[in-house]
Design an enzyme around this catalytic site. Structure first.
Site, PDB file in Angstrom:
ATOM      1  N   HIS A 546      21.784  23.105   5.127  1.00  0.00           N
ATOM      2  CA  HIS A 546      20.835  23.617   6.000  1.00  0.00           C
ATOM      3  C   HIS A 546      20.062  22.605   6.470  1.00  0.00           C
ATOM      4  O   HIS A 546      19.643  21.684   6.088  1.00  0.00           O
ATOM      5  CB  HIS A 546      20.080  24.687   5.289  1.00  0.00           C
ATOM      6  CG  HIS A 546      20.834  25.856   4.739  1.00  0.00           C
ATOM      7  ND1 HIS A 546      20.787  26.656   3.783  1.00  0.00           N
ATOM      8  CD2 HIS A 546      22.229  26.365   5.012  1.00  0.00           C
ATOM      9  CE1 HIS A 546      21.681  27.590   3.282  1.00  0.00           C
ATOM     10  NE2 HIS A 546      22.477  27.251   4.340  1.00  0.00           N
ATOM     11  N   PRO A 573      14.093  29.467 -14.620  1.00  0.00           N
ATOM     12  CA  PRO A 573      15.089  29.191 -15.717  1.00  0.00           C
ATOM     13  C   PRO A 573      14.943  27.365 -15.710  1.00  0.00           C
ATOM     14  O   PRO A 573      14.211  27.024 -14.828  1.00  0.00           O
ATOM     15  CB  PRO A 573      16.568  29.516 -15.302  1.00  0.00           C
ATOM     16  CG  PRO A 573      16.536  29.470 -13.844  1.00  0.00           C
ATOM     17  CD  PRO A 573      15.131  29.987 -13.476  1.00  0.00           C
TER      18      PRO A 573
END
Length: 883
Positions: A546, A573
């Site tokens: 991107h 996480p």
């Protein structure tokens, strides 16, 4: 450069706007009222090349990993340029043990992250992707390049090949896997010699068939392979393939402490004016994106909507019409307008969403136009990638002034299960059913990546009661709707009980989310992860797929943003590999606390299958209405009789005659045959303005008719009486020779039956004044043909007819006709029956029409160049007969 201090900032702003500068760092020297720039560093917006390439001059932009291309990378770059799909490859370590073949840009990042997080950064060999549904042959070539480098050096500890990817939006997994399987088999021995193990994870259309082919191929080659479908977490194969080798398997994930938000009044939504979506919401689709519209209508059917979610399409370069679509099993007509203004006038009573498929070049003007109708068009989604940053920021400013929300640019859209689908979000029907997107759940998610949004649909479906709303804000540096806007919207929606954020390296969007968690604007449980942690494993600046996926300072790194969100109270996480497990744990805690009440699962809806899809799976068949055996344009390049165009173009001996041999006779003929065909075309291309339809073409051209009409006028008069006597000449001479008639008997029979001998006679030429074209053709046939029995017979007939009159010679029509019959019968590529059938079907007059078309086009252009007036017959050119 010296400027007055009071005007310095204005001047620099204008300078940056003119050159589309995105970042500028400079040192200045101030002396009195003057400011002098002593040193400057600036960054140009590469996407603005089409606007100011001339002003930039010959500047070169660096590649994604900041170093020159290697030969193998250049090969992939050239391959990528030949297809509309995406093929990317960066060689990080030629001696590396861990090699990847990853489908999808977002997936390629998270696989790289996970490999590095498990301690294999120095052994990672490559980075790249294949996506956009590349054809099988391109996947094969792409895989070959990677495998050739991979197997070029031995590895005592064995090599690992990870063939991974998210749940594909539309890519046919079975088709792309065919290309990979073909390459694997070709390099089978080399892969075994390297001690390769293969690990596969993929989902999407026809994934089960693709996985079965991959497993079978590896067993055939004799290399160990493990294959998984979308039921496995995206990066689970990394853990299974690598972590155990270094004892890097992390301890079990600790149970998250989930704070249950207190009930109370619903907070107002703060989402950049993004409209609410219901089962009655409709959209305008900008651009003739027929497939995208059909997918939106298929989603409507699965959700049980009563009305189509597309009100109209806008096609500025076409004409106002209707386009037919399927809504369930019924046909519906969607109007197509040439302007957005007309669409708004006809359908503008209720608020609408604009799904804009305008190109990156035209999307600015299209969006600005749509902003003029802000009272109706409340939200827009910009699908195009590569929109210049300066234009994007201006669009967002104008939209905010008018109370309009813009999702994107570079967005796949959004998904509101059971209600509304923005564009292609959610992918194919198989994915909609797999992720249960036909009914709402309790989770709201947001991401930048379009490909990973579909994977998020799958992750959420596997670990929770499903998606309530998902929005991909787009991967550009300056998105319209931001992460915080979307999350505040979710915070205000009482139906959303938990939120999921998948960010990426670059930008500061995640810090705004952290601030909102800290100050209490966001209270619902948020599971968040920022991709691109692998960038910190490299000692050079990394630009991922991107435009906004690049850290410009330490705070923009993925690790820094993950730590900031975790500190603020988000559930983060330890790696993306635990992302799904953590989402499941938070959801479980909410269910246990009663914050989420899991509803009974409704019956899975059924969508009528399309005929083409069933045919591809081999479930139905139907005779074709048309059959073509000479050409095919369905593959990577068109073919003539199975021969690719590129091969024909490279073969200097084929030429036009060779192309005709492939298209007309469906085979490659000897070179002398192709050259004879070309000789015939050259010698009969034209014969002046008075024959073979040239007269009619001239009249039509002078009457103002277009090229095709004028050409048809001329071709319509070609026949046995006015040029083009080849077929009849071939028939007459062949029949006489096949009956073993002597030339004398043939002439006598024609005389008795009062039949003109086709191919004999000329108005101007005679024995004493021979036709040069006939001489050329006869000489070529005598020199190159194996035998010329029919030509010899015709010349013997000529000896008889010229005794009566010197102009009764074998003319060019007759000469070509008899020579072509000799060619078909004697070249060895046709049986006698095939040769006779070709003549019977008109191949000879076809040759004449092909050649005379060249001349007729020339006559048309000649008349247009001369600009002759409308042709009129003078009275002196007409003979009047008594009635």
């Amino acid at each position: 450069m010296a400027l007055l201090g009071s005007h310095f900032q204005v001047a620099m702003l204008r300078f940056c706007r003119a050159l589309h500068v995105t970042d500028l760092r400079c040192r200045v020297c101030i002396s009195g009222s003057k400011v002098c720039i002593t040193e400057a560093e600036l960054q140009l917006d590469e996407t603005a090349g089409y606007l100011c390439q001339d002003r930039w001059g010959a500047c070169r932009f660096p590649v994604g990993f900041g170093r020159p291309e290697l030969p193998e990378e250049r090969q992939v770059h050239q391959l990528d340029a030949r297809t509309g799909a995406s093929l990317k490859f960066t060689l990080l370590n030629r001696q590396g043990r861990v090699w990847t073949l990853i489908a999808g840009g977002g997936a390629s990042v998270v696989y790289t992250d996970t490999i590095c997080e498990y301690g294999f950064a120095k052994e990672l060999a490559n980075y790249g992707e294949y996506s956009g549904d590349p054809p099988e042959e391109f996947v094969y070539e792409y895989t070959k390049i990677i495998l050739s480098v991979m197997t070029s050096s031995p590895e005592p500890y064995g090599k690992v090949l990870l063939i991974g990817g998210g749940v594909a939006n539309f890519t046919d997994v079975a088709s792309t896997f065919k290309g990979i399987v073909k390459a694997l088999k070709e390099f089978g021995a080399a892969l075994k010699a390297c001690g390769t193990t293969v690990w596969v994870r993929r989902g999407g259309p026809n994934y089960a068939e693709g996985l079965a082919k991959m497993k079978s191929a590896c067993e055939e080659i004799g290399i160990p392979a493990q294959v998984y479908g979308p039921e496995a977490h995206l990066t689970s194969i990394v853990r299974d393939a690598l972590a155990a080798q270094k004892g890097a398997v992390p301890p079990a994930m600790p149970e998250p402490v989930v704070k249950i938000p207190a009930g109370g009044a619903t907070k107002p939504a703060a989402c950049q004016h993004l409209m609410e979506f219901s089962a009655e919401t409709q959209a305008f689709v900008y651009g003739m994106q027929v497939k995208a519209v059909q997918r939106m209508l298929d989603f409507d059917t699965l959700c049980g909507r009563k009305t189509p979610s597309v009100a109209a399409m806008i096609n500025p370069t076409g004409e106002a019409t209707f386009e037919k679509f399927l809504f369930g099993s019924a046909d519906v007509l969607i109007p197509v307008y040439t302007s957005l203004a007309e669409a708004v006038e006809r359908h503008g009573k209720a608020p609408k969403m604009l799904v804009s498929f305008a190109s990156f070049r035209s999307v600015f003007s299209a969006t600005m136009e749509a902003l003029q109708f802000s009272e109706v068009i409340k939200s827009q989604a910009i699908i195009a990638e590569g929109v210049p940053e300066a234009l994007t920021r201006r669009l967002h400013f104008e939209a905010n002034q008018r109370g309009v929300a813009i999702i994107g640019p570079a967005t796949v859209g959004g998904m509101m299960p059971g209600r509304f689908r923005i564009g292609n979000a959610g992918g194919a029907v198989e994915n909609l059913l797999l992720a249960k997107l036909y009914r709402p759940g309790s989770v709201g998610y947001t991401t930048k990546s379009g490909g990973m949004s579909n994977e998020l649909n799958n992750i959420v479906a596997l670990n929770t009661d499903g998606v309530r709303e998902g929005i991909a804000i787009g991967g550009d540096r300056w998105p319209g709707v931001r992460f915080l806007d979307v999350l505040l919207r979710f915070e205000a929606d009482p139906n959303i009980k938990m939120m999921v954020l998948l960010g990426e390296v670059g930008g500061r969007e995640e810090y705004l989310v952290a601030e909102a968690l800290e100050d209490g604007r966001l209270t619902k449980p948020l599971v968040a992860w920022c991709c691109g942690t692998a960038a910190e494993a490299f000692d050079y600046e990394v630009q991922f797929g991107h435009a906004g996926a690049r850290a410009r300072d330490v705070e923009e790194t993925a690790g820094a943003k993950n730590r900031a969100m975790a500190k603020a109270g988000a559930h983060v996480p330890r790696s993306f590999d635990e992302f799904g497990d953590l989402i499941a744990a938070v959801h479980k805690a909410l269910v246990k606390a009663g914050a989420i009440v899991v509803a009974n699962e409704p019956p899975v809806p059924k969508l009528p299958s399309d005929y083409d899809a069933l045919k591809k799976k081999g479930l139905v068949r139907k005779p074709a209405n048309f059959v073509c055996s000479i050409s095919d344009d369905r593959g990577p390049e068109p073919t003539y009789a199975g021969v690719p165009i590129s091969e024909i173009a490279k073969d200097e001996q084929l030429g036009v005659g060779g192309a005709i041999s492939l298209l007309w006779f469906r085979r490659k003929l000897p070179v002398y045959v192709s050259k004879f065909i070309e000789l015939c075309i050259v010698t009969t291309a034209d014969h002046g303005p008075c024959v073979s339809g040239a007269h009619n073409t001239i009249v039509a051209a002078r009457a103002g008719k277009d090229l095709v009409s004028s050409l048809i006028s001329g071709l319509a008069t070609i026949g046995p009486r006015f040029g083009g006597a080849l077929d009849e000449a071939a028939r007459m001479f062949s029949e006489a020779l096949d009956r073993n008639w002597s030339p004398e008997k043939f002439v006598e029979k024609c005389k008795e039956e009062k039949t003109v001998i086709m191919g004999i006679g000329h108005r101007v030429k005679s024995l004493d004044n021979p036709d040069a074209r006939v001489v050329l053709i006869k000489e070529y046939a005598k020199t190159h043909f194996p035998a010329t029995p029919l030509l010899d017979f015709a010349l013997a007939v000529e000896q008889i007819t010229t005794k009566k009159k010197a102009s009764l010679i074998l003319n060019v029509d007759g000469c070509i006709a008899v020579c072509f019959v000799d060619l078909l019968r004697g070249c060895g590529d046709f049986s006698r029956s095939e040769a006779d059938e070709l003549v019977k079907n008109g191949v000879l007059n076809g040759l004449f029409v092909a050649s005379r078309t060249l001349g007729l086009v020339g006559h048309f252009l000649d008349q247009r160049r001369l600009k002759q007036p409308l042709y009129r017959h003078p009275y002196d050119d007409v003979t009047y007969l008594d009635s």
